[in-house]
Design an enzyme around this catalytic site. Structure first.
Site, PDB file in Angstrom:
ATOM      1  CG  ASP A  28      10.498   6.042  10.872  1.00 40.29           C
ATOM      2  OD1 ASP A  28      10.174   7.208  10.585  1.00 40.29           O
ATOM      3  OD2 ASP A  28      11.356   5.531  11.198  1.00 40.29           O
ATOM      4  CG  LEU A  29       1.816   5.958  12.366  1.00 41.28           C
ATOM      5  CD1 LEU A  29       1.754   6.366  13.790  1.00 41.28           C
ATOM      6  CD2 LEU A  29       0.906   7.018  11.326  1.00 41.28           C
ATOM      7  CG  ASP A  30       0.921   2.318  13.304  1.00 44.23           C
ATOM      8  OD1 ASP A  30       0.929   2.424  14.683  1.00 44.23           O
ATOM      9  OD2 ASP A  30       0.317   2.694  12.832  1.00 44.23           O
ATOM     10  CD  GLU A  31       7.574   2.380   8.760  1.00 46.70           C
ATOM     11  OE1 GLU A  31       8.749   2.368   8.904  1.00 46.70           O
ATOM     12  OE2 GLU A  31       6.707   2.846   7.732  1.00 46.70           O
TER      13      GLU A  31
END
Length: 284
Positions: free
Chosen positions: A226-229
């Site tokens: 999950d991108l940047d999470e």
């Protein structure tokens, strides 16, 4: 620094955990130099980190693990023990911006980080001379739409060949494919500006300037699919005002980014971070 063992534990919370671990160490004359505990009342989970003088224990890590295993089973522990005499092996990844890589290389060169920077991987050639000045191998692996699969296969092979303990995305401007995120879960650290989820995409500081923001900052986190999470390790902010230009904001943002990344990496290589679900416990 005197050689130490670092014992890191997470497990379901219950009575007697600290006493059991302390008694184990005391039995073998283990000298505790640092002890940190945290009980999460929401999840019912317990976290612990101890540093022990290695010279006070009459055996090495392999025997330590064998002796401690019955306690770990009894309390259903997720745990590991490491030796400060074996510094973590770090691979840096970057693109064109130099501030994070330059800062980490300086901290490594001046022995502020107890780690070995074993290689730098980049999708551009721009930072080769700076990296090679430090006598560190520089690998140029271009990435395009057509070559992504091949490129990241090469990246994965390089990480494995250097036996990296941690990979740092020091302003690496490519998204890692899901299979790499899964393969190196908990071992890849990223840095980004903390405007997200606002001002996503290109030129975030220009977007923020046009909105008149008063705080800028950065977030260091583990990389997940999950991108940047991913779980957050470290964050910081700096206040700005209407008198600051876009150039001022970019400069101040870079300062925050490199400091937050360095602190996050230091916490990781010193085994101060315990990940639980999508959160972290970070012991000072």
């Amino acid at each position: 620094m005197e050689r130490r063992y670092r014992l890191v534990i997470s497990c379901p919370d219950r009575v007697g955990i600290v006493a059991k671990v302390s008694n184990f160490l005391s039995t073998y004359n283990g000298w505790i130099t640092e002890a940190s505990h945290h009980s999460d009342t929401q999840t019912g989970w317990f976290f612990m980190r101890h540093e022990i003088k290695a010279s006070s224990i009459p055996f090495g890590l392999d025997q330590f693990r064998l002796a401690f295993e019955p306690i770990a089973r009894e309390f259903e522990m997720h745990w590991h023990v490491s030796d400060t005499a074996q510094p973590k092996r770090v691979v840096l990844m970057c693109s064109k911006e130099s501030h994070c890589v330059a800062d980490l290389l300086h901290r490594w060169h001046s022995k502020e980080l107890n780690a070995e920077v074993v290689a730098v991987i980049s999708n551009h050639e721009d930072l080769r001379r700076m990296v090679e000045w430090h006598d560190i191998p520089y690998h140029h692996v271009p990435v395009s739409r057509e070559s992504r699969e091949e490129a990241f296969s090469e990246v994965s092979n390089l990480i494995d060949s250097y036996q990296a303990d941690v990979v740092v995305l020091a302003r690496y401007m490519q998204i890692l494919p899901p299979e790499l995120c899964e393969r190196y879960a908990g071992k890849v650290i990223n840095i980004h500006h903390s405007f997200l989820p606002s001002f996503a995409g290109a030129r975030p500081y220009h977007q923020a300037y046009s909105r008149g923001v008063k705080l800028i900052g950065a977030t260091c986190h583990y990389v997940t699919q999950d991108l940047d999470e991913g779980p957050i390790i470290e964050q910081d902010v700096i206040r700005i005002s209407h008198s600051d230009s876009i150039e001022d904001m970019v400069r101040l943002g870079k300062d925050v980014e490199k400091n937050v990344l360095a602190r996050g990496l230091r916490a990781h290589i010193e085994d101060r971070v315990i990940t639980f679900e999508n959160k972290t416990v970070v012991f000072d």
